[in-house]
Design a protein around this motif. Structure first.
Motif, PDB file in Angstrom:
ATOM      1  N   ARG A  33     -59.009  12.480 -38.948  1.00  0.00           N
ATOM      2  CA  ARG A  33     -60.382  12.622 -39.428  1.00  0.00           C
ATOM      3  C   ARG A  33     -60.505  13.670 -40.533  1.00  0.00           C
ATOM      4  O   ARG A  33     -61.407  13.581 -41.364  1.00  0.00           O
ATOM      5  CB  ARG A  33     -61.317  12.992 -38.274  1.00  0.00           C
ATOM      6  N   TRP A  34     -59.637  14.671 -40.524  1.00  0.00           N
ATOM      7  CA  TRP A  34     -59.758  15.738 -41.527  1.00  0.00           C
ATOM      8  C   TRP A  34     -58.556  15.869 -42.454  1.00  0.00           C
ATOM      9  O   TRP A  34     -58.550  16.724 -43.337  1.00  0.00           O
ATOM     10  CB  TRP A  34     -60.061  17.081 -40.860  1.00  0.00           C
ATOM     11  N   ASP A  35     -57.552  15.040 -42.310  1.00  0.00           N
ATOM     12  CA  ASP A  35     -56.343  15.126 -43.132  1.00  0.00           C
ATOM     13  C   ASP A  35     -56.648  14.880 -44.610  1.00  0.00           C
ATOM     14  O   ASP A  35     -56.987  13.767 -45.005  1.00  0.00           O
ATOM     15  CB  ASP A  35     -55.317  14.112 -42.626  1.00  0.00           C
ATOM     16  N   GLY A  36     -56.519  15.907 -45.413  1.00  0.00           N
ATOM     17  CA  GLY A  36     -56.806  15.815 -46.844  1.00  0.00           C
ATOM     18  C   GLY A  36     -55.737  15.108 -47.643  1.00  0.00           C
ATOM     19  O   GLY A  36     -55.947  14.771 -48.810  1.00  0.00           O
ATOM     20  N   ASN A  37     -54.578  14.862 -47.045  1.00  0.00           N
ATOM     21  CA  ASN A  37     -53.505  14.137 -47.729  1.00  0.00           C
ATOM     22  C   ASN A  37     -53.578  12.638 -47.470  1.00  0.00           C
ATOM     23  O   ASN A  37     -52.816  11.881 -48.059  1.00  0.00           O
ATOM     24  CB  ASN A  37     -52.131  14.661 -47.276  1.00  0.00           C
ATOM     25  N   ASP A  38     -54.462  12.241 -46.579  1.00  0.00           N
ATOM     26  CA  ASP A  38     -54.630  10.820 -46.222  1.00  0.00           C
ATOM     27  C   ASP A  38     -53.325  10.154 -45.828  1.00  0.00           C
ATOM     28  O   ASP A  38     -53.080   8.999 -46.152  1.00  0.00           O
ATOM     29  CB  ASP A  38     -55.286  10.045 -47.376  1.00  0.00           C
ATOM     30  N   ASN A  39     -52.465  10.884 -45.091  1.00  0.00           N
ATOM     31  CA  ASN A  39     -51.223  10.251 -44.645  1.00  0.00           C
ATOM     32  C   ASN A  39     -51.121  10.143 -43.123  1.00  0.00           C
ATOM     33  O   ASN A  39     -50.127   9.670 -42.610  1.00  0.00           O
ATOM     34  CB  ASN A  39     -49.991  10.945 -45.233  1.00  0.00           C
ATOM     35  N   LEU A  40     -52.171  10.567 -42.401  1.00  0.00           N
ATOM     36  CA  LEU A  40     -52.173  10.452 -40.944  1.00  0.00           C
ATOM     37  C   LEU A  40     -53.069   9.287 -40.538  1.00  0.00           C
ATOM     38  O   LEU A  40     -54.252   9.267 -40.853  1.00  0.00           O
ATOM     39  CB  LEU A  40     -52.684  11.745 -40.298  1.00  0.00           C
ATOM     40  N   ALA A  41     -52.493   8.332 -39.824  1.00  0.00           N
ATOM     41  CA  ALA A  41     -53.255   7.149 -39.426  1.00  0.00           C
ATOM     42  C   ALA A  41     -53.878   7.311 -38.042  1.00  0.00           C
ATOM     43  O   ALA A  41     -55.051   6.987 -37.852  1.00  0.00           O
ATOM     44  CB  ALA A  41     -52.364   5.912 -39.452  1.00  0.00           C
ATOM     45  N   ALA A  42     -53.099   7.789 -37.065  1.00  0.00           N
ATOM     46  CA  ALA A  42     -53.608   7.854 -35.695  1.00  0.00           C
ATOM     47  C   ALA A  42     -52.688   8.687 -34.823  1.00  0.00           C
ATOM     48  O   ALA A  42     -51.518   8.906 -35.148  1.00  0.00           O
ATOM     49  CB  ALA A  42     -53.712   6.445 -35.109  1.00  0.00           C
ATOM     50  N   ALA A  43     -53.245   9.116 -33.689  1.00  0.00           N
ATOM     51  CA  ALA A  43     -52.462   9.783 -32.646  1.00  0.00           C
ATOM     52  C   ALA A  43     -53.019   9.335 -31.302  1.00  0.00           C
ATOM     53  O   ALA A  43     -54.237   9.133 -31.166  1.00  0.00           O
ATOM     54  CB  ALA A  43     -52.557  11.295 -32.774  1.00  0.00           C
ATOM     55  N   GLU A  44     -52.148   9.171 -30.350  1.00  0.00           N
ATOM     56  CA  GLU A  44     -52.579   8.795 -29.006  1.00  0.00           C
ATOM     57  C   GLU A  44     -53.426   9.916 -28.413  1.00  0.00           C
ATOM     58  O   GLU A  44     -53.140  11.089 -28.630  1.00  0.00           O
ATOM     59  CB  GLU A  44     -51.365   8.539 -28.111  1.00  0.00           C
ATOM     60  N   PRO A  45     -54.455   9.574 -27.656  1.00  0.00           N
ATOM     61  CA  PRO A  45     -55.252  10.611 -27.002  1.00  0.00           C
ATOM     62  C   PRO A  45     -54.430  11.347 -25.935  1.00  0.00           C
ATOM     63  O   PRO A  45     -53.393  10.848 -25.491  1.00  0.00           O
ATOM     64  CB  PRO A  45     -56.408   9.832 -26.368  1.00  0.00           C
ATOM     65  N   GLY A  46     -54.910  12.535 -25.562  1.00  0.00           N
ATOM     66  CA  GLY A  46     -54.286  13.292 -24.494  1.00  0.00           C
ATOM     67  C   GLY A  46     -53.107  14.152 -24.902  1.00  0.00           C
ATOM     68  O   GLY A  46     -52.345  14.595 -24.051  1.00  0.00           O
ATOM     69  N   SER A 138     -58.114  19.283 -46.897  1.00  0.00           N
ATOM     70  CA  SER A 138     -58.107  19.254 -45.431  1.00  0.00           C
ATOM     71  C   SER A 138     -59.109  20.251 -44.855  1.00  0.00           C
ATOM     72  O   SER A 138     -59.852  19.922 -43.923  1.00  0.00           O
ATOM     73  CB  SER A 138     -56.706  19.569 -44.894  1.00  0.00           C
ATOM     74  N   ILE A 139     -59.140  21.453 -45.401  1.00  0.00           N
ATOM     75  CA  ILE A 139     -60.088  22.463 -44.903  1.00  0.00           C
ATOM     76  C   ILE A 139     -61.526  21.996 -45.105  1.00  0.00           C
ATOM     77  O   ILE A 139     -62.374  22.164 -44.219  1.00  0.00           O
ATOM     78  CB  ILE A 139     -59.869  23.830 -45.577  1.00  0.00           C
ATOM     79  N   ASP A 140     -61.811  21.405 -46.246  1.00  0.00           N
ATOM     80  CA  ASP A 140     -63.176  20.938 -46.522  1.00  0.00           C
ATOM     81  C   ASP A 140     -63.593  19.835 -45.555  1.00  0.00           C
ATOM     82  O   ASP A 140     -64.717  19.810 -45.062  1.00  0.00           O
ATOM     83  CB  ASP A 140     -63.309  20.445 -47.966  1.00  0.00           C
ATOM     84  N   ARG A 141     -62.688  18.907 -45.266  1.00  0.00           N
ATOM     85  CA  ARG A 141     -62.991  17.843 -44.298  1.00  0.00           C
ATOM     86  C   ARG A 141     -63.156  18.419 -42.896  1.00  0.00           C
ATOM     87  O   ARG A 141     -64.036  18.007 -42.139  1.00  0.00           O
ATOM     88  CB  ARG A 141     -61.907  16.779 -44.315  1.00  0.00           C
TER      89      ARG A 141
END
Length: 149
Positions: A33-46, A138-141
């Protein structure tokens, strides 16, 4: 002698408590949600990080999985990890977040990328492309999410 800058930092004051900001960083599910590089798609919860030695996994937008090895941790104040391809050794670049509470309930947030220990020559061009402005993104997001509560 290598005089190339290999540590890049950015900082900003966020109008939210350190605890609220830290929760968005320490919970990998929130990171895309906040990755400013737009290279993170998802992570499993928990996978909420609780201490040094934790490993959390992210799916990158390129489709590969990345394991992140937590090497620094102080709840609500500091977290840092060394990413690595799933099942591989870390190539030696570090992502760090440091939070300092301010008297008025806001938080000074510093984001650092340190690639002094990078051992994989194939990653050098990507490391060089990580600039203060990409860290600020990233900080701004992160600020936008934390400040909306």
């Amino acid at each position: 002698m290598d005089d190339e800058v290999k540590v890049v930092s950015a900082e900003r004051v966020i109008a939210a408590s350190p605890e609220a900001v830290f929760e968005l960083i320490a919970d990998p599910e929130q990171q895309p949600r906040w990755d400013g590089n737009d290279n993170l798609a998802a992570a499993e919860p928990g996978q909420r990080v609780r201490g040094v030695g934790d490993v959390f996994t992210m799916r990158l937008t390129m489709g590969e999985d990345r394991e992140n090895h937590v090497v620094e941790f102080e709840e609500g104040r500091r977290i840092a990890w060394l990413p690595a391809p799933a099942g591989a050794e870390t190539p030696g670049h570090l992502w760090r977040w440091e939070l300092a509470p301010l008297a008025d309930g806001r938080t000074l947030v510093r984001h650092t990328y340190d690639w002094r220990g990078l051992t994989d020559p194939d990653r050098v061009s990507t490391a060089r492309a990580t600039t203060e402005s990409s860290l600020h993104a990233s900080i701004d997001r992160l600020a936008a999410l934390a400040e909306q509560g």
